[in-house]
Design a protein around this motif. Structure first.
Motif, PDB file in Angstrom:
ATOM      1  N   UNK A 196      -2.469  16.806 -15.307  1.00 46.60           N
ATOM      2  CA  UNK A 196      -2.538  16.129 -14.011  1.00 46.60           C
ATOM      3  C   UNK A 196      -3.872  16.446 -13.367  1.00 46.60           C
ATOM      4  N   UNK A 197      -4.563  15.378 -12.939  1.00 44.08           N
ATOM      5  CA  UNK A 197      -5.793  15.516 -12.182  1.00 44.08           C
ATOM      6  C   UNK A 197      -5.675  14.703 -10.907  1.00 44.08           C
ATOM      7  N   UNK A 198      -6.367  15.112  -9.868  1.00 49.29           N
ATOM      8  CA  UNK A 198      -6.328  14.382  -8.611  1.00 49.29           C
ATOM      9  C   UNK A 198      -6.830  12.958  -8.810  1.00 49.29           C
ATOM     10  N   UNK A 232      -5.587  23.532  -7.777  1.00 46.89           N
ATOM     11  CA  UNK A 232      -4.622  24.343  -8.504  1.00 46.89           C
ATOM     12  C   UNK A 232      -4.324  25.627  -7.747  1.00 46.89           C
ATOM     13  N   UNK A 233      -5.377  26.249  -7.219  1.00 49.07           N
ATOM     14  CA  UNK A 233      -5.194  27.502  -6.488  1.00 49.07           C
ATOM     15  C   UNK A 233      -4.358  27.284  -5.224  1.00 49.07           C
ATOM     16  N   UNK A 234      -4.568  26.158  -4.559  1.00 50.04           N
ATOM     17  CA  UNK A 234      -3.806  25.863  -3.347  1.00 50.04           C
ATOM     18  C   UNK A 234      -2.350  25.561  -3.659  1.00 50.04           C
ATOM     19  N   UNK A 235      -2.102  24.885  -4.777  1.00 48.60           N
ATOM     20  CA  UNK A 235      -0.725  24.607  -5.191  1.00 48.60           C
ATOM     21  C   UNK A 235       0.003  25.909  -5.479  1.00 48.60           C
ATOM     22  N   UNK A 261      -8.187  22.957 -18.675  1.00 51.16           N
ATOM     23  CA  UNK A 261      -8.477  23.465 -20.016  1.00 51.16           C
ATOM     24  C   UNK A 261      -9.030  22.354 -20.917  1.00 51.16           C
ATOM     25  N   UNK A 262      -8.454  21.155 -20.793  1.00 54.69           N
ATOM     26  CA  UNK A 262      -8.958  20.027 -21.581  1.00 54.69           C
ATOM     27  C   UNK A 262     -10.401  19.720 -21.203  1.00 54.69           C
ATOM     28  N   UNK A 263     -10.698  19.760 -19.902  1.00 56.55           N
ATOM     29  CA  UNK A 263     -12.061  19.499 -19.438  1.00 56.55           C
ATOM     30  C   UNK A 263     -13.041  20.535 -19.969  1.00 56.55           C
ATOM     31  N   UNK A 323       1.480  22.871 -11.259  1.00 58.51           N
ATOM     32  CA  UNK A 323       0.381  23.809 -11.441  1.00 58.51           C
ATOM     33  C   UNK A 323       0.002  23.969 -12.908  1.00 58.51           C
ATOM     34  N   UNK A 324       1.011  24.031 -13.770  1.00 56.79           N
ATOM     35  CA  UNK A 324       0.741  24.149 -15.205  1.00 56.79           C
ATOM     36  C   UNK A 324       0.030  22.904 -15.725  1.00 56.79           C
ATOM     37  N   UNK A 325       0.462  21.716 -15.270  1.00 57.19           N
ATOM     38  CA  UNK A 325      -0.176  20.479 -15.713  1.00 57.19           C
ATOM     39  C   UNK A 325      -1.617  20.383 -15.215  1.00 57.19           C
ATOM     40  N   UNK A 326      -1.885  20.879 -14.009  1.00 54.95           N
ATOM     41  CA  UNK A 326      -3.258  20.897 -13.496  1.00 54.95           C
ATOM     42  C   UNK A 326      -4.117  21.885 -14.286  1.00 54.95           C
TER      43      UNK A 326
END
Length: 202
Positions: free
Chosen positions: A144-146, A166-169, A131-133, A123-126
């Protein structure tokens, strides 16, 4: 180095399998017609022969298709034997099999805590990727992106399904920690016959 590949069994659904709504999913292998007054058919789905009743004018499947269906045992005629039957047969898209039931997965407490920790890190990596985007600087933190060709591709089984947001994770992790899907019942095997049993404390 982290292994980001998946086994063939993880990538491909093993037919037949059960859905959480009670239906089964399988491959239609053969359709046989009978000549009785009821006009019933025998449909073989993933190696199992079912008595089936369906309307050729409305059915959306054929031999070779993946279908979802209800399976049950019941009598066809008064005082007849119980026979396997399938009803509500409908074509099924495996890409939408998001409620694939994995059965009674048993893990110990250490394995469970690793799963929760991994989900929190994911979740943190997502969140870092989001944030980078948005133009933020995450200082080289893992993102991490899908379908990113790495961990994010494992999340979608290499594009088989849509994965999780992210919300679902985060919600899934909370459900593991607080929800009804975890049973902490400890099953202790009975002592072996002839054993000495527990010793009383001195």
């Amino acid at each position: 180095m982290m292994n980001t590949t998946q086994s063939k069994q993880a990538r491909e659904h093993q037919l037949p399998f059960a859905l959480q709504d009670g239906r089964y999913v399988g491959l239609v292998e053969k359709v046989e017609f009978t000549h009785g007054g009821a006009g019933n058919q025998v449909t073989t789905i993933s190696g199992v022969r079912y008595i089936t009743f369906w309307d050729s004018r409305t059915k959306d499947w054929k031999e070779g298709d993946i279908v979802a269906f209800n399976a049950f045992k019941g009598v066809l005629w008064h005082n007849g034997p119980n026979v396997l039957q399938a009803s509500n047969i409908a074509k099924f898209d495996l890409a939408n099999a998001e409620d694939h039931r994995f059965g009674g997965l048993v893990v110990n407490r250490r394995q469970f805590d690793v799963m929760v920790a991994a989900l929190r890190l994911l979740g943190k990596a997502m969140e870092n990727a989001q944030n980078v985007a948005s133009g933020a600087d995450v200082g080289g933190a893992t993102c991490v992106e899908l379908n990113d060709g790495d961990v994010g591709s494992i999340m979608t089984c290499e594009g088989v399904h849509r994965g999780m947001t992210l919300e679902e994770v985060d919600a899934f992790c909370d459900e593991l920690l607080n929800g009804p899907i975890v049973d902490w019942t400890v099953k202790v095997p009975p002592p072996k016959a002839g054993g000495s049993g527990a010793r009383a404390a001195a």
